[in-house]
Enzyme design. Structure first.
Site, short mmCIF file in Angstrom:
data_model
loop_
_atom_site.label_atom_id
_atom_site.label_comp_id
_atom_site.label_asym_id
_atom_site.label_seq_id
_atom_site.Cartn_x
_atom_site.Cartn_y
_atom_site.Cartn_z
N LYS A 182 -2.01 15.64 -9.14
CA LYS A 182 -1.33 14.97 -10.16
C LYS A 182 -0.36 16.14 -10.50
CE LYS A 182 -2.25 10.85 -11.13
NZ LYS A 182 -1.28 9.76 -11.15
N TYR A 221 -7.86 15.06 -7.38
CA TYR A 221 -7.08 14.34 -8.40
C TYR A 221 -6.10 15.42 -9.19
CZ TYR A 221 -5.70 11.17 -12.17
OH TYR A 221 -4.89 10.31 -13.15
N ASP A 231 0.88 -1.28 0.04
CA ASP A 231 0.09 -0.18 -0.03
C ASP A 231 0.86 1.21 -0.02
OD1 ASP A 231 -1.56 2.18 0.44
OD2 ASP A 231 -2.77 1.25 2.09
N1 LIG Z 1 -6.38 5.19 -17.03
C1 LIG Z 1 -6.09 6.51 -17.41
O1 LIG Z 1 -6.94 6.93 -18.07
C2 LIG Z 1 -5.20 7.30 -16.66
C3 LIG Z 1 -4.92 8.57 -17.11
C4 LIG Z 1 -4.02 9.19 -16.54
C5 LIG Z 1 -3.10 8.95 -15.45
N2 LIG Z 1 -3.61 7.56 -15.12
C6 LIG Z 1 -2.60 7.15 -14.15
O2 LIG Z 1 -2.23 5.84 -14.07
C7 LIG Z 1 -2.17 5.39 -12.97
C8 LIG Z 1 -2.59 3.64 -13.13
O3 LIG Z 1 -4.22 4.15 -13.48
P1 LIG Z 1 -5.10 2.88 -14.10
O4 LIG Z 1 -6.19 3.45 -15.04
O5 LIG Z 1 -4.38 1.65 -14.38
O6 LIG Z 1 -5.86 2.35 -12.72
P2 LIG Z 1 -6.54 1.15 -12.16
O7 LIG Z 1 -7.27 1.31 -11.12
O8 LIG Z 1 -6.95 0.10 -13.45
O9 LIG Z 1 -5.20 0.27 -11.52
C9 LIG Z 1 -4.62 0.69 -10.50
C10 LIG Z 1 -3.86 -0.37 -9.70
O10 LIG Z 1 -3.07 0.22 -8.61
C11 LIG Z 1 -3.57 -0.26 -7.45
N3 LIG Z 1 -3.53 0.53 -6.14
C12 LIG Z 1 -4.55 1.55 -5.87
N4 LIG Z 1 -4.32 1.96 -4.79
C13 LIG Z 1 -3.22 1.56 -4.32
C14 LIG Z 1 -2.23 1.76 -3.10
N5 LIG Z 1 -2.66 2.58 -2.08
N6 LIG Z 1 -1.15 1.13 -3.18
C15 LIG Z 1 -0.68 0.16 -4.13
N7 LIG Z 1 -1.46 -0.17 -5.07
C16 LIG Z 1 -2.58 0.59 -5.26
C17 LIG Z 1 -5.08 -1.03 -7.62
O11 LIG Z 1 -5.05 -2.07 -6.75
C18 LIG Z 1 -4.83 -1.08 -9.18
O12 LIG Z 1 -4.30 -2.51 -9.34
C19 LIG Z 1 -2.65 5.98 -11.85
O13 LIG Z 1 -1.76 6.88 -11.34
C20 LIG Z 1 -3.57 6.93 -12.65
O14 LIG Z 1 -4.02 8.32 -12.07
C21 LIG Z 1 -4.51 6.79 -15.73
#
Ligand SMILES: NC(=O)c1ccc[n+]([C@@H]2O[C@H](COP(=O)([O-])OP(=O)(O)OC[C@H]3O[C@@H](n4cnc5c(N)ncnc54)[C@H](O)[C@@H]3O)[C@@H](O)[C@H]2O)c1
Length: 271
Positions: free
Chosen positions: A175, A171, A77
């Site tokens: 970021k 958020y 975490d």
């Molecule tokens: N998908 C998008 O559109 C997008 C766009 C811009 C930025 N992001 C960034 O990319 C990253 C991943 O996003 P995603 O879309 O793959 O999300 P997702 O929810 O599909 O996957 C995130 C993973 O992180 C894990 N997680 C959550 N909280 C946690 C914690 N406290 N400690 C450890 N693990 C934790 C979850 O269990 C999950 O497996 C994030 O930082 C998100 O802000 C995503």
């Protein structure tokens, strides 16, 4: 050293991560898993940390089998500094070192500002901003002690450059913090041979944001093209691998002369 002049290397050598050890936070699914997959394909041994230990273990097993690397799945975490430190120690103990750390774990609850509680704000910052600080600190301590340098890659967002959709105040703030940390840590860690880069994706369908949309009663197929990035210059929605290839560039010696930048991986949407 990850900042050395590598101009004499071949392209294959530059992109290779053979012999390097990488940690990916939140690597059990979504963008983190796609990033872990490209790092493994480039030859890196991996520790995949995730809140969900089962997802981390399954991803590690799959990538180890597919790419012939060593991969460990660990419960982690990123809001718990002791857990992050323990995972970093596990990478040293089980993989033998640590050269790449990807701060990917992130959460993105949508709550209108007038209803947002301090608890929601603090939780978003605990994962998306303090988690980046703690991950970078734990990685840098070990990279500095080993004296071999390394690379820290922070997964930011286009929300680190501008406002996003309503409901994302925490958020967007977190970021911007992650992007600011990328710049500051780059200058502080450069003397130790540690580079720090950010990758800023635009909307990419993942398990996390599809579930969030569904919970809010939003069917992404009903959204106007503007919300789905279809009218960005590139004109299609990004895939997790679109982001993973940019993260691989950052983690590899291809980007050896770069630190402090956050690279937009957004189909040109923020141009
Ligand atoms: N998908 C998008 O559109 C997008 C766009 C811009 C930025 N992001 C960034 O990319 C990253 C991943 O996003 P995603 O879309 O793959 O999300 P997702 O929810 O599909 O996957 C995130 C993973 O992180 C894990 N997680 C959550 N909280 C946690 C914690 N406290 N400690 C450890 N693990 C934790 C979850 O269990 C999950 O497996 C994030 O930082 C998100 O802000 C995503």
């Amino acid at each position: 050293m990850s900042t050395a002049d590598v101009s004499g290397k071949s392209l294959a050598e530059l992109v290779s991560l053979k012999g390097r050890r990488a940690v990916v936070t939140g690597g059990g699914r979504g963008l983190g898993k796609a990033i872990a997959a490209r790092l493994a394909e480039a030859g890196a041994d991996l520790l995949i940390g995730d809140l969900d230990e089962g997802l981390a273990g399954a991803a590690a097993k799959e990538l180890a089998e597919r790419h012939g690397v060593r991969a460990v799945g660990a419960a982690m975490d990123v809001t718990d500094a002791a857990a992050v430190s323990a995972a970093a120690d596990r990478a040293l103990a089980e993989l033998g070192g640590l050269e790449v750390w990807v701060n990917n774990a992130g959460i993105f609850p949508a709550v209108p500002l007038l209803e947002m509680t301090e608890e929601t704000w603090d939780q978003v910052f605990a994962v998306n901003a303090r988690g980046v600080f703690v991950g970078a600190r734990e990685a840098a301590r070990r990279m500095a002690a080993a004296g071999t340098g390394g690379v820290i890659v922070n997964i930011v967002s286009t929300a680190g450059f501008r406002g996003s959709a309503p409901g994302l105040a925490a958020y967007v703030g977190s970021k911007h913090a992650a992007r600011g940390l990328t710049r500051e840590l780059a200058l502080e860690l450069a003397p130790m041979g540690i580079r720090v880069l950010g990758v800023a994706p635009s909307f990419v369908p993942t398990e996390g944001n599809l579930a969030m949309a569904a919970a809010a009663g939003v069917n992404l197929a009903d959204l106007p093209p503007t919300d789905l990035m279809l009218n960005s210059p590139i004109g299609r929605v990004g895939t997790p691998d679109d982001i993973a290839r940019v993260a691989l560039f950052c983690a590899s010696d291809l980007s050896a002369f770069m630190t402090g930048s956050t690279l937009l991986a957004d189909g040109g949407d923020t141009a």
